[in-house]
Design a protein around this motif. Structure first.
Motif, mmCIF file in Angstrom:
data_model
loop_
_atom_site.group_PDB
_atom_site.id
_atom_site.type_symbol
_atom_site.label_atom_id
_atom_site.label_comp_id
_atom_site.label_asym_id
_atom_site.label_seq_id
_atom_site.Cartn_x
_atom_site.Cartn_y
_atom_site.Cartn_z
ATOM 1 N N LYS A 118 -34.947 69.918 -16.055
ATOM 2 C CA LYS A 118 -36.361 70.004 -16.437
ATOM 3 C C LYS A 118 -37.209 70.377 -15.220
ATOM 4 N N ALA A 119 -36.885 69.801 -14.069
ATOM 5 C CA ALA A 119 -37.646 70.097 -12.852
ATOM 6 C C ALA A 119 -37.499 71.563 -12.454
ATOM 7 N N GLU A 120 -36.304 72.109 -12.677
ATOM 8 C CA GLU A 120 -36.027 73.494 -12.285
ATOM 9 C C GLU A 120 -36.285 74.501 -13.407
ATOM 10 N N ARG A 121 -36.523 73.970 -14.625
ATOM 11 C CA ARG A 121 -36.660 74.827 -15.806
ATOM 12 C C ARG A 121 -35.475 75.779 -15.919
ATOM 13 N N SER A 122 -34.298 75.179 -15.760
ATOM 14 C CA SER A 122 -33.055 75.943 -15.769
ATOM 15 C C SER A 122 -31.921 75.021 -16.195
ATOM 16 N N ASP A 123 -30.892 75.591 -16.815
ATOM 17 C CA ASP A 123 -29.704 74.810 -17.185
ATOM 18 C C ASP A 123 -28.673 74.753 -16.059
ATOM 19 N N ARG A 124 -29.019 75.254 -14.890
ATOM 20 C CA ARG A 124 -28.052 75.293 -13.788
ATOM 21 C C ARG A 124 -27.475 73.914 -13.485
ATOM 22 N N ALA A 125 -28.311 72.887 -13.404
ATOM 23 C CA ALA A 125 -27.825 71.534 -13.107
ATOM 24 C C ALA A 125 -26.880 71.041 -14.206
ATOM 25 N N LEU A 126 -27.130 71.423 -15.440
ATOM 26 C CA LEU A 126 -26.255 71.026 -16.550
ATOM 27 C C LEU A 126 -24.922 71.756 -16.474
ATOM 28 N N ASP A 127 -24.964 73.010 -16.080
ATOM 29 C CA ASP A 127 -23.729 73.767 -15.907
ATOM 30 C C ASP A 127 -22.892 73.192 -14.769
ATOM 31 N N VAL A 128 -23.549 72.790 -13.681
ATOM 32 C CA VAL A 128 -22.843 72.154 -12.563
ATOM 33 C C VAL A 128 -22.232 70.838 -13.033
ATOM 34 N N PHE A 129 -23.000 70.053 -13.786
ATOM 35 C CA PHE A 129 -22.475 68.804 -14.344
ATOM 36 C C PHE A 129 -21.210 69.059 -15.158
ATOM 37 N N LEU A 130 -21.280 70.038 -16.037
ATOM 38 C CA LEU A 130 -20.151 70.345 -16.913
ATOM 39 C C LEU A 130 -18.935 70.794 -16.109
ATOM 40 N N ASP A 131 -19.145 71.724 -15.192
ATOM 41 C CA ASP A 131 -18.027 72.230 -14.390
ATOM 42 C C ASP A 131 -17.405 71.130 -13.541
ATOM 43 N N PHE A 132 -18.230 70.382 -12.825
ATOM 44 C CA PHE A 132 -17.682 69.350 -11.948
ATOM 45 C C PHE A 132 -17.004 68.248 -12.750
ATOM 46 N N VAL A 155 -13.152 68.933 -12.049
ATOM 47 C CA VAL A 155 -12.816 68.135 -10.869
ATOM 48 C C VAL A 155 -12.609 66.668 -11.256
ATOM 49 N N LEU A 156 -13.639 66.034 -11.768
ATOM 50 C CA LEU A 156 -13.597 64.590 -12.038
ATOM 51 C C LEU A 156 -12.536 64.220 -13.083
ATOM 52 N N LEU A 157 -12.469 64.981 -14.179
ATOM 53 C CA LEU A 157 -11.536 64.641 -15.264
ATOM 54 C C LEU A 157 -10.294 65.536 -15.281
ATOM 55 N N LYS A 158 -10.047 66.198 -14.197
ATOM 56 C CA LYS A 158 -8.851 67.048 -14.130
ATOM 57 C C LYS A 158 -7.626 66.141 -14.086
ATOM 58 N N GLY A 159 -6.720 66.376 -15.013
ATOM 59 C CA GLY A 159 -5.549 65.490 -15.177
ATOM 60 C C GLY A 159 -4.550 65.499 -14.076
#
Length: 193
Positions: free
Chosen positions: A171-185, A189-193
């Motif tokens: 919302k602060a950036e008016r962009s989904d970039r932070a959400l895309d980073v969340f999804l990718d990471f 990374v975090l849930l990689k088996g």
């Protein structure tokens, strides 16, 4: 008729509070948008805070239905379901969605510290959401997608907290970039088996 009026007020309030915020949404505005007289509002809700509680309950019911449907679909592997769920959240609450942001997060920032009515409701909503994510993670451990040492409840809390932070940043950036980073990471990374 009375139940229909109450439902109409809640639906209008859900959209308006989610879009504009609690503080920026006035009772008179809700009445005008719902096209109901002032007495009808106070017949159903003793205060704006009580109204917001009903709106939050409705929002929580909708989100519960979303996660029960998506995370409960046993035709997909648990982590696949979890990723699809968060992808759906991005499409709904991201910057290109119909209403950006999470009502629970918005209300938490705006009023939770000052409302003895809404704070416990918000805590319960977040707890139920974490439970749903934790269950998907438990299933992922059970089928070997995640290491058995994973603590599903703690990991679910971490994921939900990071989602809310990414949503706020988007919302602060008016962009989904932070959400895309969340999804990718989260999923690479975090849930990689």
């Amino acid at each position: 008729m009375a139940q229909k009026t109450r439902e109409q007020l809640i639906e209008v309030g859900l959209k308006q509070i989610h879009t504009a915020g609690y503080g920026a949404t006035g009772v008179n505005e809700i009445l005008a948008l719902a096209d109901v007289p002032k007495g009808s509002f106070y017949h159903h809700f003793p205060s704006k805070e009580a109204f917001a509680a009903a709106v939050l309950q409705r929002y929580g019911e909708g989100e519960t239905h979303r996660w029960e449907t998506m995370l409960g679909d046993k035709n997909q592997a648990p982590l696949k379901r979890l990723r699809l769920y968060f992808e759906d959240l991005i499409s709904v609450y991201g910057q290109t969605g119909p209403i950006s942001g999470c009502l629970m997060g918005n209300l938490t920032l705006e009023i939770a510290a000052h409302s003895d009515v809404l704070q416990p409701m918000l805590k319960g909503c977040f707890g139920a959401w974490e439970d749903a994510v934790a269950e998907a993670l438990r299933e992922a451990v059970a089928v070997g997608e995640l290491d058995p040492s994973v603590k599903p409840r703690e990991l679910a809390s971490f994921i939900v907290n990071n989602w809310e932070g990414a949503l706020l940043r988007s919302k602060a950036e008016r962009s989904d970039r932070a959400l895309d980073v969340f999804l990718d990471f989260t999923f690479k990374v975090l849930l990689k088996g």
